[in-house]
Scaffold this motif. Structure first.
Motif, mmCIF file in Angstrom:
data_model
loop_
_atom_site.group_PDB
_atom_site.id
_atom_site.type_symbol
_atom_site.label_atom_id
_atom_site.label_comp_id
_atom_site.label_asym_id
_atom_site.label_seq_id
_atom_site.Cartn_x
_atom_site.Cartn_y
_atom_site.Cartn_z
ATOM 1 N N GLY A 183 6.148 6.530 -2.426
ATOM 2 C CA GLY A 183 4.912 7.194 -2.851
ATOM 3 C C GLY A 183 4.378 8.600 -2.989
ATOM 4 O O GLY A 183 3.937 9.078 -3.730
ATOM 5 N N ILE B 200 -2.963 1.684 -6.766
ATOM 6 C CA ILE B 200 -1.469 2.258 -6.830
ATOM 7 C C ILE B 200 -0.983 1.288 -5.931
ATOM 8 O O ILE B 200 -0.112 0.522 -5.723
ATOM 9 N N THR C 53 2.018 -1.011 -6.288
ATOM 10 C CA THR C 53 3.139 -1.124 -5.284
ATOM 11 C C THR C 53 3.352 -2.074 -5.030
ATOM 12 O O THR C 53 4.933 -2.165 -4.877
#
Ligand code: C2E
Ligand code: CA
Ligand code: CA
Ligand code: CA
Length: 279
Positions: A182, A218, A222
């Motif tokens: 990321g 996030i 993920t």
């Protein structure tokens, strides 16, 4: 005075700043350091989040510099990359890693996984395949216990070569993880391009899970994305119980961080396992 490379005389002017001075101390000794046995692999435990048992470790390089003391990799890996020493050093790391795995196997700890970092340069050319074949042929260890961590930025320097390297590694049964997931510019194309086993969620996302709702979203997304692609997830940089609990609640299976243990010499790591070994 900038270094002219290996073995050249260096002039230390009084005006030279501390950072430059340190860099020269590191640069001048780097090649010798490998011959002199000044490097050591530290191990940081990786734990299963469901029951907190140790399932393996990440190998992290340290340099016992005669003048500077214990030096971390962020200070010398970039120099080793530039100078090319990263190739023999990377081979040394792989050799140490395979020896550790063989030692654990001999002592009945043969189910522990060891993750090793690959640098960008090691992903060029033929990569470490020949070295790995040689090491694994003699060691009698399960290749699936060796995991190579490759950052997106390293792999993306030459995506086609990296794709082939990762495929060859996995054909040998070696596991492959994306490190620092990321943090690059092309994480999603990375997932599409490369065959992988695991995603390592970067510490920069884990750090603010509790305070930054975006980071929490996030991280959660993920984990879900990885799982829908059939990949396992390990979170790095876990420092608090709240981070651990969040990750566990979102289905992250493994973690690593100061909350559990810092990187430590191999003997200290093995001492942590003794109770398990005796069972
Ligand atoms: P990395 O692969 O992302 O490794 C994780 C780094 O985070 C390690 O730093 C580790 O000590 C640190 N860390 C682990 N848990 C925590 C935590 O809870 N909080 C905080 N603040 N930090 C944590 P380290 O050992 O200094 O290594 C730095 C980088 O050097 C590594 O980042 C990796 O990119 C590189 N490196 C280390 N060993 C090797 C190696 O053998 N070969 C190559 N090519 N690179 C290496
Ligand atoms: Ca890593
Ligand atoms: Ca990382
Ligand atoms: Ca990192």
């Amino acid at each position: 005075a900038k270094s002219q490379g290996r073995g050249n005389f260096q002039f230390f002017s009084a005006s030279m700043n501390a950072a430059t001075h340190e860099r020269l101390l590191l640069e001048n000794r780097l090649w010798l350091a490998l011959e002199q046995g000044e490097f050591e692999l530290y191990l940081q435990p990786q734990v299963a989040l469901d029951d907190l048992r140790i399932i393996g470790a990440e190998a992290l390089l340290r340099w016992h510099h005669p003048e500077l003391g214990l030096v971390g990799p962020d200070r010398f890996i970039p120099i080793a990359e530039e100078s090319g020493l990263i190739l023999p050093l990377g081979d040394w790391v792989l050799q140490q890693a395979v020896e550790l795995l063989a030692g654990w196997r001999a002592r009945g700890l043969g189910r522990l996984r060891l993750a090793v970092n690959l640098s960008a340069r090691q992903c060029h050319g033929a990569g470490p395949l020949a070295q790995l074949d040689r090491l694994l042929a003699g060691a009698g260890i399960d290749p699936a216990l060796l995991e190579l961590e490759i950052t997106e930025s390293a792999a993306m320097q030459d995506p086609e070569r990296s794709r082939l390297l990762l495929r060859e590694l996995r054909a040998r049964g070696i596991k492959v993880a994306i490190d620092d997931f990321g943090t690059g510019y092309s994480s999603l194309s990375y997932l599409k391009l490369f065959e992988l086993d695991r995603i390592k969620i970067d510490r920069s996302f884990v750090k603010d899970i509790e305070s930054d709702p975006n980071d929490a979203v996030i991280v959660e997304a993920t984990i879900a994305l990885a799982h829908s692609l059939g990949l396992a997830v390990v979170a790095e940089g876990v420092e608090t119980a709240a981070q651990r609990d969040f990750l566990r609640a979102k289905g992250c299976e493994e973690a690593q961080g100061y909350l559990f243990a810092r990187p430590m010499p191999a003997l200290a790591f093995e001492a942590l396992l003794q109770p398990l070994a005796k069972r």
